[in-house]
Design a protein around this motif. Structure first.
Motif, PDB file in Angstrom:
ATOM      1  N   ILE A 125       0.854  -1.205   0.000  1.00  0.00           N
ATOM      2  CA  ILE A 125       0.000   0.000   0.000  1.00  0.00           C
ATOM      3  C   ILE A 125       0.885   1.248   0.000  1.00  0.00           C
ATOM      4  O   ILE A 125       0.673   2.181  -0.781  1.00  0.00           O
ATOM      5  N   GLU A 126       1.908   1.218   0.857  1.00  0.00           N
ATOM      6  CA  GLU A 126       2.830   2.368   0.937  1.00  0.00           C
ATOM      7  C   GLU A 126       3.448   2.675  -0.435  1.00  0.00           C
ATOM      8  O   GLU A 126       3.595   3.830  -0.815  1.00  0.00           O
ATOM      9  N   ARG A 127       3.768   1.630  -1.180  1.00  0.00           N
ATOM     10  CA  ARG A 127       4.472   1.821  -2.454  1.00  0.00           C
ATOM     11  C   ARG A 127       3.525   1.803  -3.655  1.00  0.00           C
ATOM     12  O   ARG A 127       3.982   1.796  -4.788  1.00  0.00           O
ATOM     13  N   LYS A 128       2.210   1.728  -3.391  1.00  0.00           N
ATOM     14  CA  LYS A 128       1.225   1.620  -4.484  1.00  0.00           C
ATOM     15  C   LYS A 128       1.629   0.501  -5.445  1.00  0.00           C
ATOM     16  O   LYS A 128       1.760   0.694  -6.658  1.00  0.00           O
ATOM     17  N   GLY A 129       1.851  -0.658  -4.875  1.00  0.00           N
ATOM     18  CA  GLY A 129       2.362  -1.800  -5.629  1.00  0.00           C
ATOM     19  C   GLY A 129       1.268  -2.631  -6.266  1.00  0.00           C
ATOM     20  O   GLY A 129       0.157  -2.144  -6.531  1.00  0.00           O
ATOM     21  N   ALA A 130       1.586  -3.900  -6.504  1.00  0.00           N
ATOM     22  CA  ALA A 130       0.651  -4.791  -7.192  1.00  0.00           C
ATOM     23  C   ALA A 130       0.757  -6.206  -6.624  1.00  0.00           C
ATOM     24  O   ALA A 130       1.812  -6.619  -6.146  1.00  0.00           O
ATOM     25  N   ILE A 131      -0.367  -6.909  -6.709  1.00  0.00           N
ATOM     26  CA  ILE A 131      -0.415  -8.318  -6.305  1.00  0.00           C
ATOM     27  C   ILE A 131      -0.911  -9.114  -7.508  1.00  0.00           C
ATOM     28  O   ILE A 131      -1.951  -8.775  -8.089  1.00  0.00           O
ATOM     29  N   VAL A 132      -0.157 -10.137  -7.873  1.00  0.00           N
ATOM     30  CA  VAL A 132      -0.603 -11.051  -8.928  1.00  0.00           C
ATOM     31  C   VAL A 132      -0.644 -12.441  -8.316  1.00  0.00           C
ATOM     32  O   VAL A 132       0.378 -12.956  -7.861  1.00  0.00           O
ATOM     33  N   THR A 133      -1.821 -13.035  -8.273  1.00  0.00           N
ATOM     34  CA  THR A 133      -1.969 -14.386  -7.724  1.00  0.00           C
ATOM     35  C   THR A 133      -2.163 -15.374  -8.861  1.00  0.00           C
ATOM     36  O   THR A 133      -2.916 -15.106  -9.801  1.00  0.00           O
ATOM     37  N   ILE A 134      -1.473 -16.509  -8.775  1.00  0.00           N
ATOM     38  CA  ILE A 134      -1.683 -17.557  -9.774  1.00  0.00           C
ATOM     39  C   ILE A 134      -2.806 -18.463  -9.257  1.00  0.00           C
ATOM     40  O   ILE A 134      -2.597 -19.301  -8.377  1.00  0.00           O
ATOM     41  N   GLY A 135      -3.996 -18.205  -9.769  1.00  0.00           N
ATOM     42  CA  GLY A 135      -5.145 -19.064  -9.479  1.00  0.00           C
ATOM     43  C   GLY A 135      -5.128 -20.220 -10.467  1.00  0.00           C
ATOM     44  O   GLY A 135      -4.070 -20.752 -10.804  1.00  0.00           O
ATOM     45  N   SER A 136      -6.291 -20.587 -10.960  1.00  0.00           N
ATOM     46  CA  SER A 136      -6.350 -21.690 -11.931  1.00  0.00           C
ATOM     47  C   SER A 136      -7.737 -21.765 -12.548  1.00  0.00           C
ATOM     48  O   SER A 136      -8.733 -21.390 -11.907  1.00  0.00           O
ATOM     49  N   VAL A 137      -7.804 -22.314 -13.756  1.00  0.00           N
ATOM     50  CA  VAL A 137      -9.114 -22.623 -14.331  1.00  0.00           C
ATOM     51  C   VAL A 137      -9.833 -23.649 -13.453  1.00  0.00           C
ATOM     52  O   VAL A 137     -11.059 -23.729 -13.467  1.00  0.00           O
ATOM     53  N   ALA A 138      -9.058 -24.409 -12.658  1.00  0.00           N
ATOM     54  CA  ALA A 138      -9.680 -25.395 -11.756  1.00  0.00           C
ATOM     55  C   ALA A 138     -10.579 -24.712 -10.722  1.00  0.00           C
ATOM     56  O   ALA A 138     -11.453 -25.353 -10.137  1.00  0.00           O
ATOM     57  N   GLY A 139     -10.373 -23.429 -10.500  1.00  0.00           N
ATOM     58  CA  GLY A 139     -11.222 -22.690  -9.567  1.00  0.00           C
ATOM     59  C   GLY A 139     -12.566 -22.315 -10.171  1.00  0.00           C
ATOM     60  O   GLY A 139     -13.484 -21.915  -9.449  1.00  0.00           O
ATOM     61  N   SER A 140     -12.682 -22.440 -11.475  1.00  0.00           N
ATOM     62  CA  SER A 140     -13.943 -22.087 -12.146  1.00  0.00           C
ATOM     63  C   SER A 140     -14.637 -23.287 -12.763  1.00  0.00           C
ATOM     64  O   SER A 140     -15.855 -23.326 -12.844  1.00  0.00           O
ATOM     65  N   TYR A 141     -13.849 -24.243 -13.262  1.00  0.00           N
ATOM     66  CA  TYR A 141     -14.413 -25.398 -13.979  1.00  0.00           C
ATOM     67  C   TYR A 141     -14.031 -26.667 -13.221  1.00  0.00           C
ATOM     68  O   TYR A 141     -12.859 -26.889 -12.913  1.00  0.00           O
ATOM     69  N   ILE A 142     -14.999 -27.478 -12.961  1.00  0.00           N
ATOM     70  CA  ILE A 142     -14.793 -28.670 -12.140  1.00  0.00           C
ATOM     71  C   ILE A 142     -14.373 -29.849 -13.004  1.00  0.00           C
ATOM     72  O   ILE A 142     -14.873 -30.022 -14.102  1.00  0.00           O
ATOM     73  N   TYR A 143     -13.459 -30.654 -12.504  1.00  0.00           N
ATOM     74  CA  TYR A 143     -13.150 -31.921 -13.155  1.00  0.00           C
ATOM     75  C   TYR A 143     -13.035 -32.994 -12.077  1.00  0.00           C
ATOM     76  O   TYR A 143     -12.700 -32.690 -10.913  1.00  0.00           O
ATOM     77  N   PRO A 144     -13.305 -34.258 -12.436  1.00  0.00           N
ATOM     78  CA  PRO A 144     -13.273 -35.320 -11.430  1.00  0.00           C
ATOM     79  C   PRO A 144     -11.877 -35.431 -10.805  1.00  0.00           C
ATOM     80  O   PRO A 144     -10.879 -35.420 -11.519  1.00  0.00           O
ATOM     81  N   GLY A 145     -11.822 -35.521  -9.493  1.00  0.00           N
ATOM     82  CA  GLY A 145     -10.540 -35.619  -8.795  1.00  0.00           C
ATOM     83  C   GLY A 145      -9.959 -34.251  -8.460  1.00  0.00           C
ATOM     84  O   GLY A 145      -8.915 -34.163  -7.823  1.00  0.00           O
ATOM     85  N   GLY A 146     -10.635 -33.195  -8.890  1.00  0.00           N
ATOM     86  CA  GLY A 146     -10.138 -31.834  -8.594  1.00  0.00           C
ATOM     87  C   GLY A 146     -10.370 -31.450  -7.142  1.00  0.00           C
ATOM     88  O   GLY A 146      -9.571 -30.736  -6.536  1.00  0.00           O
ATOM     89  N   ASN A 147     -11.450 -31.928  -6.597  1.00  0.00           N
ATOM     90  CA  ASN A 147     -11.932 -31.644  -5.227  1.00  0.00           C
ATOM     91  C   ASN A 147     -11.227 -30.512  -4.475  1.00  0.00           C
ATOM     92  O   ASN A 147     -11.494 -29.340  -4.720  1.00  0.00           O
ATOM     93  N   VAL A 148     -10.321 -30.806  -3.563  1.00  0.00           N
ATOM     94  CA  VAL A 148      -9.772 -29.737  -2.711  1.00  0.00           C
ATOM     95  C   VAL A 148      -8.831 -28.811  -3.493  1.00  0.00           C
ATOM     96  O   VAL A 148      -8.775 -27.608  -3.219  1.00  0.00           O
ATOM     97  N   TYR A 149      -8.125 -29.342  -4.492  1.00  0.00           N
ATOM     98  CA  TYR A 149      -7.302 -28.430  -5.307  1.00  0.00           C
ATOM     99  C   TYR A 149      -8.207 -27.389  -5.962  1.00  0.00           C
ATOM    100  O   TYR A 149      -7.936 -26.189  -5.914  1.00  0.00           O
ATOM    101  N   ALA A 150      -9.292 -27.858  -6.577  1.00  0.00           N
ATOM    102  CA  ALA A 150     -10.222 -26.928  -7.236  1.00  0.00           C
ATOM    103  C   ALA A 150     -10.773 -25.927  -6.224  1.00  0.00           C
ATOM    104  O   ALA A 150     -10.857 -24.718  -6.498  1.00  0.00           O
ATOM    105  N   GLY A 151     -11.118 -26.422  -5.050  1.00  0.00           N
ATOM    106  CA  GLY A 151     -11.648 -25.534  -4.005  1.00  0.00           C
ATOM    107  C   GLY A 151     -10.617 -24.490  -3.585  1.00  0.00           C
ATOM    108  O   GLY A 151     -10.934 -23.317  -3.393  1.00  0.00           O
ATOM    109  N   SER A 152      -9.366 -24.921  -3.447  1.00  0.00           N
ATOM    110  CA  SER A 152      -8.321 -23.980  -3.019  1.00  0.00           C
ATOM    111  C   SER A 152      -8.079 -22.914  -4.084  1.00  0.00           C
ATOM    112  O   SER A 152      -7.791 -21.761  -3.762  1.00  0.00           O
ATOM    113  N   LYS A 153      -8.225 -23.288  -5.357  1.00  0.00           N
ATOM    114  CA  LYS A 153      -8.000 -22.312  -6.415  1.00  0.00           C
ATOM    115  C   LYS A 153      -9.218 -21.401  -6.595  1.00  0.00           C
ATOM    116  O   LYS A 153      -9.074 -20.244  -6.992  1.00  0.00           O
TER     117      LYS A 153
END
Ligand SMILES: NC(=O)c1ccc[n+]([C@@H]2O[C@H](COP(=O)([O-])OP(=O)(O)OC[C@H]3O[C@@H](n4cnc5c(N)ncnc54)[C@H](OP(=O)(O)O)[C@@H]3O)[C@@H](O)[C@H]2O)c1
Length: 250
Positions: A125-153
């Motif tokens: 905030i002090e430096r008016k910086g930036a945050i870039v997080t690497i999420g995933s398509v797994a956070g939007s589209y479900i696939y079998p076996g994605g379960n907690v990984y998908a939830g975390s993303k």
């Protein structure tokens, strides 16, 4: 003036490529990860004046705080946080999954990411910086076996958007990058099998770690009035899994 990035998970894949791309573009980087020899190799390749290695497990909050407190002055003012460290473990359906795998993914992809972000926020905030997080398509589209990984993303994707609301008026830019298939050590870590990893990527023409790193760099160097909220990328060969129907057997 030289800007400084803090890249979590820089020993491999997207994080490592991001450090290389940022340094080549003139940034300094704090590069983190558990594998010290990999960070030492990055320093040897790019220069100790450009890369500061920080060896810690992101799940160990106290060690992470101590490493941040001990940053040398020229690396201490963070302009860009790249929340990248993360992993998937296992592909078993929820009813067969290993609870320890689930806990590891939650501890790494959610708890550690949140703690690191909170820790660096005042400086950003002090430096008016930036945050870039690497999420995933797994956070939007479900696939079998994605379960907690998908939830975390899904958490990573949504938490990043939520940060934007709280950072209203601060000048801090916040972006979630949501990639599809990128060939890194990700599948090797997930399955424990080099064969499984090779099989997944063979003939698929997946994205590369450098593709995502170039996207991070592009976002980081946009003019300060412009915010990319979220950006979703896939290789051309990948699309959506679609719905399945379980039918009664005649
Ligand atoms: N590859 C894909 O298809 C894909 C797609 C969408 C999103 N993503 C996301 O992209 C990010 C990077 O993954 P990648 O594909 O580049 O995988 P990768 O090649 O396996 O790299 C993962 C990085 O995270 C670090 N990491 C993992 N657990 C850690 C821990 N407990 N403490 C410290 N560092 C830790 C690893 O460092 P150490 O092992 O040395 O600690 C490594 O540097 C992850 O958040 C992943 O979920 C990947």
């Amino acid at each position: 003036m030289t800007k400084t990035a803090f890249v979590s998970g820089a020993t491999a894949g997207i994080g490592k490529a991001t450090v290389v791309a940022l340094v080549k573009a003139g940034w300094r980087c704090v590069a983190t990860g558990r594998r010290k020899e990999r960070l030492d190799a990055l320093v040897a390749e790019l220069g100790a004046d450009k890369v500061h290695p920080c060896v810690f497990d992101v799940r160990d909050g106290e060690t992470m705080d101590a490493a941040i407190a001990a940053l040398p002055a020229e690396f201490a003012g963070i302009d860009l946080l790249v929340n990248n460290a993360g992993l998937a473990q296992g592909l078993a359906p929820a009813q067969e999954a290993d609870l320890d795998d689930w806990q590891t993914m939650i501890d790494t992809n959610v708890s550690a990411m949140v703690r690191l972000t909170r820790k660096l926020l005042p400086g950003l905030i002090e430096r008016k910086g930036a945050i870039v997080t690497i999420g995933s398509v797994a956070g939007s589209y479900i696939y079998p076996g994605g379960n907690v990984y998908a939830g975390s993303k899904a958490f990573a994707n949504h938490f990043t958007l939520a940060l934007r609301a709280d950072l209203h008026g601060t000048g801090v830019r916040v972006t979630c990058i949501e990639p599809g298939m990128v060939e890194t050590e990700f599948t090797m870590v997930r399955t424990g099998s080099q064969q499984a990893s090779d099989d997944l990527y063979r003939g698929a023409d997946p994205m590369t770690a450098e593709d995502i790193a170039d996207t991070v760099l592009w976002i980081a160097e946009l003019p300060p009035h412009l915010n990319i909220n979220r950006i979703e990328l896939m290789p051309v060969t990948q699309d959506f899994a679609g719905f399945r129907v379980a039918r009664d057997k005649d």
